[in-house]
Design a protein around this motif. Sequence first.
Motif, PDB file in Angstrom:
ATOM      1  N   ILE A 286      16.739   1.022 -17.558  1.00 51.69           N
ATOM      2  CA  ILE A 286      15.660   1.867 -18.092  1.00 51.69           C
ATOM      3  C   ILE A 286      14.353   1.553 -17.367  1.00 51.69           C
ATOM      4  CG2 ILE A 286      14.233   2.303 -20.137  1.00 51.69           C
ATOM      5  CD1 ILE A 286      16.847   2.024 -21.768  1.00 51.69           C
ATOM      6  N   GLY A 287      14.079   0.257 -17.159  1.00 50.87           N
ATOM      7  CA  GLY A 287      12.893  -0.132 -16.400  1.00 50.87           C
ATOM      8  C   GLY A 287      12.948   0.381 -14.973  1.00 50.87           C
ATOM      9  N   GLY A 288      14.146   0.373 -14.391  1.00 49.72           N
ATOM     10  CA  GLY A 288      14.313   0.898 -13.036  1.00 49.72           C
ATOM     11  C   GLY A 288      14.000   2.377 -12.958  1.00 49.72           C
ATOM     12  N   ALA A 289      14.395   3.121 -13.979  1.00 54.28           N
ATOM     13  CA  ALA A 289      14.077   4.556 -14.007  1.00 54.28           C
ATOM     14  C   ALA A 289      12.563   4.758 -14.100  1.00 54.28           C
ATOM     15  CB  ALA A 289      14.786   5.232 -15.176  1.00 54.28           C
ATOM     16  N   ALA A 290      11.901   3.951 -14.935  1.00 58.73           N
ATOM     17  CA  ALA A 290      10.445   4.058 -15.056  1.00 58.73           C
ATOM     18  C   ALA A 290       9.761   3.662 -13.753  1.00 58.73           C
ATOM     19  CB  ALA A 290       9.946   3.180 -16.202  1.00 58.73           C
ATOM     20  N   LEU A 291      10.246   2.598 -13.117  1.00 59.30           N
ATOM     21  CA  LEU A 291       9.647   2.153 -11.861  1.00 59.30           C
ATOM     22  C   LEU A 291       9.919   3.132 -10.725  1.00 59.30           C
ATOM     23  CD1 LEU A 291      10.370  -1.622 -12.272  1.00 59.30           C
ATOM     24  CD2 LEU A 291       8.110  -0.573 -12.140  1.00 59.30           C
ATOM     25  N   ALA A 292      11.074   3.789 -10.752  1.00 59.16           N
ATOM     26  CA  ALA A 292      11.360   4.816  -9.748  1.00 59.16           C
ATOM     27  C   ALA A 292      10.385   5.981  -9.907  1.00 59.16           C
ATOM     28  CB  ALA A 292      12.799   5.292  -9.874  1.00 59.16           C
ATOM     29  N   LEU A 293      10.106   6.350 -11.149  1.00 63.72           N
ATOM     30  CA  LEU A 293       9.137   7.412 -11.407  1.00 63.72           C
ATOM     31  C   LEU A 293       7.742   6.999 -10.937  1.00 63.72           C
ATOM     32  CD1 LEU A 293       8.605  10.196 -12.683  1.00 63.72           C
ATOM     33  CD2 LEU A 293       8.197   9.017 -14.833  1.00 63.72           C
ATOM     34  N   LEU A 294       7.380   5.739 -11.182  1.00 60.50           N
ATOM     35  CA  LEU A 294       6.083   5.250 -10.719  1.00 60.50           C
ATOM     36  C   LEU A 294       6.035   5.194  -9.186  1.00 60.50           C
ATOM     37  CD1 LEU A 294       5.373   2.453 -13.332  1.00 60.50           C
ATOM     38  CD2 LEU A 294       4.101   4.581 -13.024  1.00 60.50           C
ATOM     39  N   SER A 295       7.159   4.874  -8.550  1.00 57.52           N
ATOM     40  CA  SER A 295       7.213   4.887  -7.082  1.00 57.52           C
ATOM     41  C   SER A 295       7.009   6.291  -6.546  1.00 57.52           C
ATOM     42  CB  SER A 295       8.554   4.350  -6.595  1.00 57.52           C
ATOM     43  OG  SER A 295       8.686   2.995  -6.901  1.00 57.52           O
ATOM     44  N   LEU A 296       7.579   7.251  -7.225  1.00 58.54           N
ATOM     45  CA  LEU A 296       7.391   8.648  -6.830  1.00 58.54           C
ATOM     46  C   LEU A 296       5.927   9.041  -6.979  1.00 58.54           C
ATOM     47  CD1 LEU A 296       8.790  11.284  -5.961  1.00 58.54           C
ATOM     48  CD2 LEU A 296       9.116  11.800  -8.369  1.00 58.54           C
ATOM     49  N   LEU A 297       5.321   8.618  -8.063  1.00 64.71           N
ATOM     50  CA  LEU A 297       3.903   8.894  -8.276  1.00 64.71           C
ATOM     51  C   LEU A 297       3.046   8.168  -7.244  1.00 64.71           C
ATOM     52  CD1 LEU A 297       1.936  10.376 -10.131  1.00 64.71           C
ATOM     53  CD2 LEU A 297       1.917   8.363 -11.599  1.00 64.71           C
ATOM     54  N   LEU A 298       3.431   6.932  -6.891  1.00 68.34           N
ATOM     55  CA  LEU A 298       2.678   6.166  -5.903  1.00 68.34           C
ATOM     56  C   LEU A 298       2.771   6.793  -4.515  1.00 68.34           C
ATOM     57  CD1 LEU A 298       0.956   3.654  -5.574  1.00 68.34           C
ATOM     58  CD2 LEU A 298       3.032   2.376  -5.074  1.00 68.34           C
ATOM     59  N   ALA A 299       3.885   7.449  -4.238  1.00 71.00           N
ATOM     60  CA  ALA A 299       4.044   8.103  -2.941  1.00 71.00           C
ATOM     61  C   ALA A 299       3.012   9.213  -2.748  1.00 71.00           C
ATOM     62  CB  ALA A 299       5.454   8.683  -2.811  1.00 71.00           C
ATOM     63  N   PHE A 300       2.562   9.790  -3.846  1.00 71.00           N
ATOM     64  CA  PHE A 300       1.573  10.859  -3.766  1.00 71.00           C
ATOM     65  C   PHE A 300       0.211  10.426  -4.284  1.00 71.00           C
ATOM     66  CE2 PHE A 300       5.746  12.848  -4.201  1.00 71.00           C
ATOM     67  CZ  PHE A 300       5.774  13.529  -2.997  1.00 71.00           C
ATOM     68  N   ALA A 301       0.067   9.158  -4.654  1.00 73.55           N
ATOM     69  CA  ALA A 301      -1.185   8.675  -5.230  1.00 73.55           C
ATOM     70  C   ALA A 301      -2.315   8.666  -4.226  1.00 73.55           C
ATOM     71  CB  ALA A 301      -0.997   7.277  -5.828  1.00 73.55           C
ATOM     72  N   GLY A 302      -2.000   8.519  -2.933  1.00 70.40           N
ATOM     73  CA  GLY A 302      -3.049   8.515  -1.917  1.00 70.40           C
ATOM     74  C   GLY A 302      -3.843   9.802  -1.925  1.00 70.40           C
ATOM     75  N   SER A 303      -3.154  10.893  -2.170  1.00 69.29           N
ATOM     76  CA  SER A 303      -3.853  12.167  -2.185  1.00 69.29           C
ATOM     77  C   SER A 303      -4.534  12.420  -3.530  1.00 69.29           C
ATOM     78  CB  SER A 303      -2.879  13.303  -1.874  1.00 69.29           C
ATOM     79  OG  SER A 303      -1.843  13.329  -2.836  1.00 69.29           O
ATOM     80  N   LEU A 304      -4.127  11.689  -4.561  1.00 66.11           N
ATOM     81  CA  LEU A 304      -4.717  11.876  -5.882  1.00 66.11           C
ATOM     82  C   LEU A 304      -5.801  10.847  -6.200  1.00 66.11           C
ATOM     83  CD1 LEU A 304      -1.442  12.526  -7.915  1.00 66.11           C
ATOM     84  CD2 LEU A 304      -3.030  14.215  -7.023  1.00 66.11           C
ATOM     85  N   GLY A 305      -5.801   9.725  -5.485  1.00 64.71           N
ATOM     86  CA  GLY A 305      -6.797   8.690  -5.721  1.00 64.71           C
ATOM     87  C   GLY A 305      -6.543   7.853  -6.953  1.00 64.71           C
ATOM     88  N   ILE A 306      -5.285   7.675  -7.337  1.00 60.63           N
ATOM     89  CA  ILE A 306      -4.969   6.912  -8.541  1.00 60.63           C
ATOM     90  C   ILE A 306      -4.071   5.704  -8.242  1.00 60.63           C
ATOM     91  CG2 ILE A 306      -5.254   8.842 -10.136  1.00 60.63           C
ATOM     92  CD1 ILE A 306      -2.187   9.161 -10.070  1.00 60.63           C
ATOM     93  N   GLU A 307      -4.183   5.153  -7.037  1.00 63.55           N
ATOM     94  CA  GLU A 307      -3.315   4.057  -6.634  1.00 63.55           C
ATOM     95  C   GLU A 307      -3.435   2.854  -7.564  1.00 63.55           C
ATOM     96  OE1 GLU A 307      -5.671   5.325  -4.605  1.00 63.55           O
ATOM     97  OE2 GLU A 307      -4.720   6.060  -2.788  1.00 63.55           O
TER      98      GLU A 307
END
Length: 160
Positions: free
Chosen positions: A10-31
């Motif tokens: 379950i933690g891995g699923a949450a961290l995978a989702l956060l990794s996906l968000l981090l992949a696009f965080a540079g353009s959003l400014g929420i790193e």
Amino acid sequence: MSSWLKAGLIGGAALALLSLLLAFAGSLGIECTVELLTLMAFAGTGALAAYWMPPVRKPGPAAGQGAMAATVGQLIGGVVFTILALIRSFFVDTAAVISALDPELLDQMVEAGMDPEILETLVGPVGAVLSGSLCCVGGLIFAAILGAIGGAVLAALRPE
């Protein structure tokens, strides 16, 4: 299925989702926010593993369960992060990245004996896999520590 493995998945699923968000965080400014959420997910995964332990929970065993769960979660999240970094590297113009560097820095690198082709290689897919792997391994240390803390704290607060 053991409590630590279930919590780790379950933690891995949450961290995978956060990794996906981090992949696009540079353009959003929420790193920074995503990184803070990642650290909280490590502790939360450890706490979840301790929560699913049969009562009476003791902090020592709960810390071990939490560390294992968070480590499993980080392995999943780290692999997803590395794959996303590799995918993103195919869309990067390495020549543009290198030309954006300070010419004095490039001259110093050449004087130090670094081949400019190595720099081109490290900016591309090879660099993405290397950096993703190093982040994954480094994250395992943080995951184990914070997972253990999360498990121990939950066990101390809710032994029954």
